[in-house]
Design a protein around this motif. Sequence first.
Motif, mmCIF file in Angstrom:
data_model
loop_
_atom_site.group_PDB
_atom_site.id
_atom_site.type_symbol
_atom_site.label_atom_id
_atom_site.label_comp_id
_atom_site.label_asym_id
_atom_site.label_seq_id
_atom_site.Cartn_x
_atom_site.Cartn_y
_atom_site.Cartn_z
ATOM 1 N N GLU A 156 21.063 -0.039 -12.133
ATOM 2 C CA GLU A 156 21.915 -1.221 -12.005
ATOM 3 C C GLU A 156 22.146 -1.674 -10.574
ATOM 4 N N SER A 157 22.006 -0.789 -9.595
ATOM 5 C CA SER A 157 22.352 -1.184 -8.228
ATOM 6 C C SER A 157 21.201 -1.075 -7.234
ATOM 7 N N MET A 158 20.127 -0.392 -7.587
ATOM 8 C CA MET A 158 19.012 -0.215 -6.651
ATOM 9 C C MET A 158 18.050 -1.387 -6.734
ATOM 10 N N PRO A 159 17.765 -2.064 -5.614
ATOM 11 C CA PRO A 159 16.714 -3.093 -5.631
ATOM 12 C C PRO A 159 15.331 -2.444 -5.606
ATOM 13 N N TYR A 160 14.411 -3.035 -6.340
ATOM 14 C CA TYR A 160 13.030 -2.553 -6.379
ATOM 15 C C TYR A 160 12.122 -3.645 -5.851
ATOM 16 N N ARG A 161 11.158 -3.245 -5.026
ATOM 17 C CA ARG A 161 10.311 -4.203 -4.336
ATOM 18 C C ARG A 161 8.849 -3.942 -4.661
ATOM 19 N N ARG A 162 8.114 -5.008 -4.869
ATOM 20 C CA ARG A 162 6.699 -4.897 -5.192
ATOM 21 C C ARG A 162 5.922 -4.385 -3.987
ATOM 22 N N LEU A 163 4.991 -3.492 -4.250
ATOM 23 C CA LEU A 163 4.210 -2.840 -3.205
ATOM 24 C C LEU A 163 2.948 -3.654 -2.928
ATOM 25 N N GLY A 164 3.024 -4.495 -1.890
ATOM 26 C CA GLY A 164 1.896 -5.343 -1.546
ATOM 27 C C GLY A 164 1.522 -6.247 -2.695
ATOM 28 N N THR A 165 0.228 -6.325 -3.001
ATOM 29 C CA THR A 165 -0.238 -7.150 -4.107
ATOM 30 C C THR A 165 -0.481 -6.321 -5.363
ATOM 31 N N CYS A 189 -1.276 -4.992 7.228
ATOM 32 C CA CYS A 189 -0.932 -4.642 5.849
ATOM 33 C C CYS A 189 -0.756 -5.887 4.987
ATOM 34 N N GLU A 190 -0.160 -6.924 5.552
ATOM 35 C CA GLU A 190 -0.046 -8.172 4.793
ATOM 36 C C GLU A 190 -1.437 -8.720 4.476
ATOM 37 N N GLN A 191 -2.304 -8.734 5.474
ATOM 38 C CA GLN A 191 -3.664 -9.229 5.279
ATOM 39 C C GLN A 191 -4.418 -8.396 4.244
ATOM 40 N N ALA A 192 -4.154 -7.087 4.232
ATOM 41 C CA ALA A 192 -4.856 -6.182 3.328
ATOM 42 C C ALA A 192 -4.207 -6.079 1.958
ATOM 43 N N GLY A 193 -3.081 -6.755 1.756
ATOM 44 C CA GLY A 193 -2.395 -6.695 0.472
ATOM 45 C C GLY A 193 -1.708 -5.367 0.215
ATOM 46 N N MET A 194 -1.324 -4.681 1.288
ATOM 47 C CA MET A 194 -0.700 -3.360 1.173
ATOM 48 C C MET A 194 0.793 -3.439 1.442
ATOM 49 N N GLY A 195 1.547 -2.601 0.754
ATOM 50 C CA GLY A 195 2.949 -2.449 1.061
ATOM 51 C C GLY A 195 3.144 -1.421 2.155
ATOM 52 N N ILE A 196 4.356 -1.390 2.724
ATOM 53 C CA ILE A 196 4.690 -0.452 3.794
ATOM 54 C C ILE A 196 5.921 0.347 3.394
ATOM 55 N N ILE A 197 5.823 1.657 3.524
ATOM 56 C CA ILE A 197 7.000 2.519 3.372
ATOM 57 C C ILE A 197 7.196 3.235 4.697
ATOM 58 N N ARG A 240 -11.750 -1.165 -0.903
ATOM 59 C CA ARG A 240 -11.966 -2.262 -1.857
ATOM 60 C C ARG A 240 -13.416 -2.290 -2.334
ATOM 61 N N ASP A 241 -14.343 -2.069 -1.436
ATOM 62 C CA ASP A 241 -15.755 -2.062 -1.831
ATOM 63 C C ASP A 241 -16.043 -0.939 -2.821
ATOM 64 N N LEU A 242 -15.320 0.175 -2.691
ATOM 65 C CA LEU A 242 -15.482 1.288 -3.622
ATOM 66 C C LEU A 242 -14.818 1.006 -4.968
ATOM 67 N N GLY A 243 -13.881 0.057 -4.986
ATOM 68 C CA GLY A 243 -13.193 -0.287 -6.225
ATOM 69 C C GLY A 243 -11.816 0.316 -6.372
ATOM 70 N N THR A 244 -11.334 1.009 -5.324
ATOM 71 C CA THR A 244 -9.995 1.599 -5.355
ATOM 72 C C THR A 244 -9.233 1.161 -4.111
ATOM 73 N N PRO A 245 -8.672 -0.050 -4.115
ATOM 74 C CA PRO A 245 -7.994 -0.527 -2.910
ATOM 75 C C PRO A 245 -6.770 0.305 -2.564
ATOM 76 N N LEU A 246 -6.524 0.433 -1.284
ATOM 77 C CA LEU A 246 -5.312 1.090 -0.814
ATOM 78 C C LEU A 246 -4.111 0.199 -1.108
ATOM 79 N N VAL A 247 -3.020 0.790 -1.585
ATOM 80 C CA VAL A 247 -1.851 -0.024 -1.928
ATOM 81 C C VAL A 247 -0.695 0.172 -0.961
ATOM 82 N N ILE A 248 -0.765 1.203 -0.097
ATOM 83 C CA ILE A 248 0.418 1.534 0.694
ATOM 84 C C ILE A 248 0.031 2.166 2.021
ATOM 85 N N HIS A 249 0.829 1.846 3.035
ATOM 86 C CA HIS A 249 0.717 2.452 4.363
ATOM 87 C C HIS A 249 2.071 3.071 4.683
#
Length: 349
Positions: A11-20, A214-222, A183-192
């Motif tokens: 109810e109180s924690m915001p959740y944010r999408r990880l990149g794309t 990271c924005e250009q690569a569609g990755m989220g940042i933690i 991405r060329d391998l088919g498993t894009p990185l989602v997070i840095h």
Amino acid sequence: MTYIAAEDRYESMPYRRLGTSGLKLPAISLGLWHNFGDDFSIQNQREILRHAFDRGVTHFDLANNYGPPYGSTETNFGRIFADDFRPYRNELVISSKAGWDMWPGPYGFGGSRKYLLSSLDDSLQRMGLDYVDIFYHHRPDPDTPIEETMAALDQAVRSGKALYAGISSYSATLTLQAQKIARDLGTPLVIHQPSYSVLNRWIEDGEPNVLQACEQAGMGIIAFSPLAQGMLTSKYLDGVPENSRAAQGKSLDADLLSDENIAHLRALNDIAGQRGQSLAQMAIAWALRDQGGLSVTSVLLGASSVKQLDDNLGALDNLDFTDDELSRIDEHGGVEGVNLWQGATDSVS
């Protein structure tokens, strides 16, 4: 006593999408770097993990060599997971990493396929899991071709032992290179996962910088160490306490606590007080501030007690900053030597 999670935990924690990607993380995640090894009470660990989940912290971040000793954090977490969290597995994001030293000899560190995949198997065994949600390469390795490292992460995901792949402490240039290969391998990185705080702003430097890459690569940042290994708390405003990380030589050099730097910390503390926050709460909120498309998705926080965890979660009550506040914070931000991991990024950028 059987653990039953709080019904109001979302109810109180915001959740944010990880990149794309389709994955969302809580704005505050729990890092188990400190306080979850064999030098810390297992009951205290259990209380912190339970309370975190009750407050909506769905992401627990580990690594193969967290302890002490190496591996003990994953083992301890596995015990608690089996007792308390197995019924909630589908509500949790559990991550682990490999890249720093783990065992003796030439195969226990770096970015080789042999090390990463064998380490992942060991981590799963210690935690009693079938898979981790995120598996990271923990640091750049100049001695291993990046193609081999990305192929290992790709295999980890394709095998079902990890759902997503990520990197930590990579430079902007290497991030873009790694993402193209992935991405060329088919498993894009989602997070840095870089270090980032008011005092350690390396991911804002360069063109492109890590945020832009990271924005250009569609990755989220933690971001890890948003409190700069404890400097951005009230702990050091009046010196170095005996039980502190600085006094014990744990990831914080006491030389950083010079009179000049403490003066900056006190000034930042004054700004926080004017916002109705502690210094730690303001530092967390600052790392999570809205920077448009360049914003941090989540921050990793450790905790040595339920009270400390609650105090840090209080940062979510005020994430907004005025331009004047940001300008005043900038006057006291950035301290040379706080980024202990700079050498890893420099060596391969």
